[in-house]
Design a protein around this motif. Structure first.
Motif, PDB file in Angstrom:
ATOM      1  N   VAL A 127       0.869  -1.182   0.000  1.00 53.80           N
ATOM      2  CA  VAL A 127       0.000   0.000   0.000  1.00 53.80           C
ATOM      3  C   VAL A 127       0.900   1.224   0.000  1.00 53.80           C
ATOM      4  O   VAL A 127       1.683   1.424   0.933  1.00 53.80           O
ATOM      5  N   ASP A 178      -2.839   2.201  -4.308  1.00 54.74           N
ATOM      6  CA  ASP A 178      -2.534   3.611  -4.054  1.00 54.74           C
ATOM      7  C   ASP A 178      -3.755   4.433  -4.447  1.00 54.74           C
ATOM      8  O   ASP A 178      -4.440   4.106  -5.420  1.00 54.74           O
ATOM      9  N   GLY A 236      -5.914   2.744   1.375  1.00 56.51           N
ATOM     10  CA  GLY A 236      -5.622   1.579   2.199  1.00 56.51           C
ATOM     11  C   GLY A 236      -6.549   1.393   3.375  1.00 56.51           C
ATOM     12  O   GLY A 236      -6.581   0.326   3.983  1.00 56.51           O
ATOM     13  N   LEU A 250      -8.838  -2.780  -0.263  1.00 51.07           N
ATOM     14  CA  LEU A 250      -7.911  -3.834   0.202  1.00 51.07           C
ATOM     15  C   LEU A 250      -8.303  -5.186  -0.389  1.00 51.07           C
ATOM     16  O   LEU A 250      -7.445  -5.974  -0.808  1.00 51.07           O
ATOM     17  N   ALA A 290       3.085  -1.631   4.355  1.00 51.95           N
ATOM     18  CA  ALA A 290       2.438  -0.319   4.428  1.00 51.95           C
ATOM     19  C   ALA A 290       3.512   0.732   4.225  1.00 51.95           C
ATOM     20  O   ALA A 290       4.391   0.906   5.070  1.00 51.95           O
ATOM     21  N   SER A 291       3.431   1.434   3.100  1.00 48.71           N
ATOM     22  CA  SER A 291       4.476   2.383   2.756  1.00 48.71           C
ATOM     23  C   SER A 291       3.893   3.683   2.221  1.00 48.71           C
ATOM     24  O   SER A 291       4.388   4.238   1.246  1.00 48.71           O
ATOM     25  N   THR A 292       2.823   4.167   2.871  1.00 46.98           N
ATOM     26  CA  THR A 292       2.284   5.463   2.472  1.00 46.98           C
ATOM     27  C   THR A 292       3.127   6.542   3.135  1.00 46.98           C
ATOM     28  O   THR A 292       4.060   6.249   3.884  1.00 46.98           O
ATOM     29  N   THR A 302      -1.812   6.237   8.983  1.00 47.42           N
ATOM     30  CA  THR A 302      -2.387   5.309   7.999  1.00 47.42           C
ATOM     31  C   THR A 302      -1.611   4.003   7.998  1.00 47.42           C
ATOM     32  O   THR A 302      -2.200   2.914   8.047  1.00 47.42           O
ATOM     33  N   ASN A 303      -0.296   4.090   7.946  1.00 54.89           N
ATOM     34  CA  ASN A 303       0.521   2.871   7.890  1.00 54.89           C
ATOM     35  C   ASN A 303       0.296   1.986   9.113  1.00 54.89           C
ATOM     36  O   ASN A 303       0.158   0.762   8.991  1.00 54.89           O
ATOM     37  N   ILE A 342      -3.476   0.472   9.024  1.00 57.07           N
ATOM     38  CA  ILE A 342      -3.723  -0.593   8.051  1.00 57.07           C
ATOM     39  C   ILE A 342      -2.852  -1.819   8.322  1.00 57.07           C
ATOM     40  O   ILE A 342      -3.253  -2.937   8.022  1.00 57.07           O
ATOM     41  N   SER A 343      -1.703  -1.600   8.919  1.00 64.07           N
ATOM     42  CA  SER A 343      -0.850  -2.747   9.265  1.00 64.07           C
ATOM     43  C   SER A 343      -1.483  -3.600  10.358  1.00 64.07           C
ATOM     44  O   SER A 343      -1.445  -4.832  10.298  1.00 64.07           O
ATOM     45  N   VAL A 382       5.851  -2.360   8.163  1.00 61.77           N
ATOM     46  CA  VAL A 382       5.291  -1.007   8.139  1.00 61.77           C
ATOM     47  C   VAL A 382       6.383   0.047   8.254  1.00 61.77           C
ATOM     48  O   VAL A 382       7.282  -0.072   9.069  1.00 61.77           O
TER      49      VAL A 382
END
Length: 141
Positions: free
Chosen positions: A6, A30, A59, A65, A78-80, A85-86, A89-90, A104
């Motif tokens: 993500v 994304d 995400g 998802l 998770a790499s936003t 957010t990361n 969502i993780s 994450v």
């Protein structure tokens, strides 16, 4: 191995290309449809022709998802550009979807350390930079 990433910024897209080149099945989610262009940097064919998947969505959206393949994911990254957010969502990937490996990116070193203690595999670029600067200073004298 099926890897869901993500965030298709510089980090996420580079990790996605490397994972795809290594033979993994890679899906990227994304919210910015233009981020798709980063996935194809340096490639001689399209992301999809190379076997990659791309989904437009956020995400935090269950439908996004699901469309991106979280139910089949062996690894979730998770790499936003947002720690909140990361981290959110993780935890969803780990606890709700029971993804085997969750990684994450967390910019805040204190939060990265705390969430690491809670069982998330955190990567903190800020902590890495601190260590590199400290090491460089040691070399100076």
């Amino acid at each position: 191995m099926f890897i869901l990433i993500v965030g298709a910024g510089r980090v996420g897209s580079s990790v996605a290309r490397s994972a795809l080149a290594a033979g993994h099945t890679v899906s990227v989610l994304d919210e910015d449809p233009l981020s798709h262009e980063r996935l194809e940097v340096g490639m001689d064919r399209t992301w999809e022709e190379a076997g990659g998947r791309f989904t437009v969505g956020h995400g935090m959206e269950v439908d996004a998802l699901t469309e991106a393949g979280i139910l089949d994911a062996d690894v979730f990254i998770a790499s936003t550009d947002g720690d909140n957010t990361n981290l959110t969502i993780s935890q969803i990937a780990q606890k709700h979807y029971e993804v085997e490996k969750v990684i994450v990116r967390v910019m805040d070193p204190a939060r990265a350390a705390w969430y690491s203690e809670q069982g998330l595999h955190t990567i903190c670029p800020t902590q890495h930079a601190i260590e590199m600067f400290t090491s460089a200073l040691g070399e100076i004298g």
